[in-house]
Design an enzyme around this catalytic site. Structure first.
Site, PDB file in Angstrom:
ATOM      1  CG  ASN A  11      -1.717   1.223   1.420  1.00 54.09           C
ATOM      2  OD1 ASN A  11      -1.781   2.062   0.509  1.00 54.09           O
ATOM      3  ND2 ASN A  11      -2.347   1.359   2.575  1.00 54.09           N
ATOM      4  CE  LYS A  13      -0.034   3.145   4.855  1.00 57.80           C
ATOM      5  NZ  LYS A  13       0.099   3.243   6.310  1.00 57.80           N
ATOM      6  CG  HIS A  97      -5.698   1.884   5.420  1.00 55.78           C
ATOM      7  ND1 HIS A  97      -5.249   2.800   6.347  1.00 55.78           N
ATOM      8  CD2 HIS A  97      -4.686   1.011   5.222  1.00 55.78           C
ATOM      9  CE1 HIS A  97      -4.001   2.486   6.677  1.00 55.78           C
ATOM     10  NE2 HIS A  97      -3.641   1.411   6.013  1.00 55.78           N
ATOM     11  CD  GLU A  99      -2.770   5.399   6.855  1.00 55.54           C
ATOM     12  OE1 GLU A  99      -2.820   5.400   5.611  1.00 55.54           O
ATOM     13  OE2 GLU A  99      -1.808   4.925   7.504  1.00 55.54           O
ATOM     14  CD  GLU A 166      -3.151  -2.463   7.387  1.00 60.42           C
ATOM     15  OE1 GLU A 166      -2.122  -2.762   6.773  1.00 60.42           O
ATOM     16  OE2 GLU A 166      -3.717  -1.369   7.257  1.00 60.42           O
ATOM     17  N   GLY A 172       2.996   2.306  10.775  1.00 59.77           N
ATOM     18  CA  GLY A 172       3.978   3.378  10.651  1.00 59.77           C
ATOM     19  C   GLY A 172       4.731   3.702  11.928  1.00 59.77           C
ATOM     20  CB  SER A 211       5.563  -1.827  11.883  1.00 60.71           C
ATOM     21  OG  SER A 211       5.197  -0.483  12.165  1.00 60.71           O
TER      22      SER A 211
HETATM   23  P1  13P Z   1       3.313   0.427   7.544  1.00 59.84           P
HETATM   24  O1  13P Z   1       3.792  -0.878   6.946  1.00 59.84           O
HETATM   25  O2  13P Z   1       4.000   1.617   6.978  1.00 59.84           O
HETATM   26  O3  13P Z   1       3.276   0.357   9.025  1.00 59.84           O
HETATM   27  O4  13P Z   1       1.774   0.602   7.066  1.00 59.84           O
HETATM   28  C1  13P Z   1       0.906  -0.458   7.183  1.00 59.84           C
HETATM   29  C2  13P Z   1      -0.328  -0.132   6.469  1.00 59.84           C
HETATM   30  O5  13P Z   1      -1.099   0.723   6.884  1.00 59.84           O
HETATM   31  C3  13P Z   1      -0.621  -0.860   5.221  1.00 59.84           C
HETATM   32  O6  13P Z   1      -1.914  -0.624   4.781  1.00 59.84           O
END
Ligand code: 13P
Length: 253
Positions: A11, A13, A97, A99, A166, A172, A211
């Site tokens: 992803n 983002k 997601h 976010e 997740e 992150g 992560s």
């Molecule tokens: P990270 O791998 O950067 O922690 O992000 C995970 C994520 O949100 C994947 O959708």
């Protein structure tokens, strides 16, 4: 992991320009034969979807979108319908997601409608769930995720549906749950899918995300009922994303 083919999705983002598209083919070159044992998916921003899909397909992989409108084509400025994403070459679509749930107020009902629209257009939804740190620390993680799944998986979900667990606090941050905590959550999710969808549910894959890095990928992939990963930051660099793919036991076969 039963008969389910492992899936590792990246992803991107809100990162990436055309100049970064070479990371797709570079990843696939480095992953080599692992690509036939593992489904590899790149989810770039929508601006790069068509070109990423072409590069992915050329290397035996696929592309996905990061979001979709729950509505069909119409007067909805700025939104993208599921058939548009299919037309741009997507085979998958991330929905729900954390976010988007946080930044855009997406509720479980909206996420369910998005997953339904994606599936109707032939996209495999990658439906994200996960608890916050406060929910984890108060012992609510399993119950929260169970509630999210019940309310955000649409009726008649296709067996192509993918669940991504997740934990919000692991995204992150460089922090991950223990292998035991991942195992307990994936066991619970697997149980819910089996109970709700029976044999059909046994085909649905459950990914871990948050992560995932080259250094911890092998340990995470070894956890029972983990069918792969949804990778954020580390999916933007071919060396890291390929190292994660190669850390999967199926890559060695
Ligand atoms: P990270 O791998 O950067 O922690 O992000 C995970 C994520 O949100 C994947 O959708």
């Amino acid at each position: 992991m039963g008969g389910r083919k492992p899936l590792i999705a990246g992803n991107w983002k809100m990162f990436g320009r055309r100049a970064d598209l070479h990371e797709v083919s570079d990843t696939l070159k480095r992953a080599g034969a692992a690509g036939s044992a593992i489904d590899i998916v790149f989810c770039p921003p929508a601006t790069l979807l068509r070109e990423a899909a072409e590069a992915a397909r050329a290397g035996g992989a696929q592309a996905g979108a990061q979001d979709v409108s729950p509505l069909g084509d119409g007067a909805h400025t700025g939104d993208l319908s599921a058939p548009m994403l299919t037309d741009a070459g997507a085979a998958y679509c991330i929905v729900g997601h954390s976010e988007r749930r946080a930044d855009h107020g997406e509720t479980d009902a909206i996420v369910a409608a998005k997953a339904k629209a994606a599936a109707a257009a032939g996209l495999a939804p990658i439906l994200c769930v996960g608890e916050t740190l406060a929910e984890r620390e108060s012992g609510q993680a399993l119950a929260v995720v169970e509630r999210q799944l019940e309310a955000s998986i649409p009726e008649n979900a296709p067996h192509s549906l993918v669940i991504a667990y997740e934990p919000v606090w692991a995204i992150g941050t460089g922090r991950t749950p223990t292998a035991e905590d991942i195992a307990a959550m994936h066991r619970s999710i697997r149980g819910l899918l089996d109970a709700r969808f029976g044999r059909h549910g046994a085909e649905m894959r459950v990914l871990y995300g948050g992560s995932v890095k080259p250094a911890n990928a092998a340990e995470i992939f070894a956890v029972e009922h983990v069918d792969g990963a949804l990778v954020g930051g580390a999916s933007l660099k071919a060396a890291d994303f390929a190292a994660i793919i190669l850390a999967h036991p199926a890559a060695a076969r």
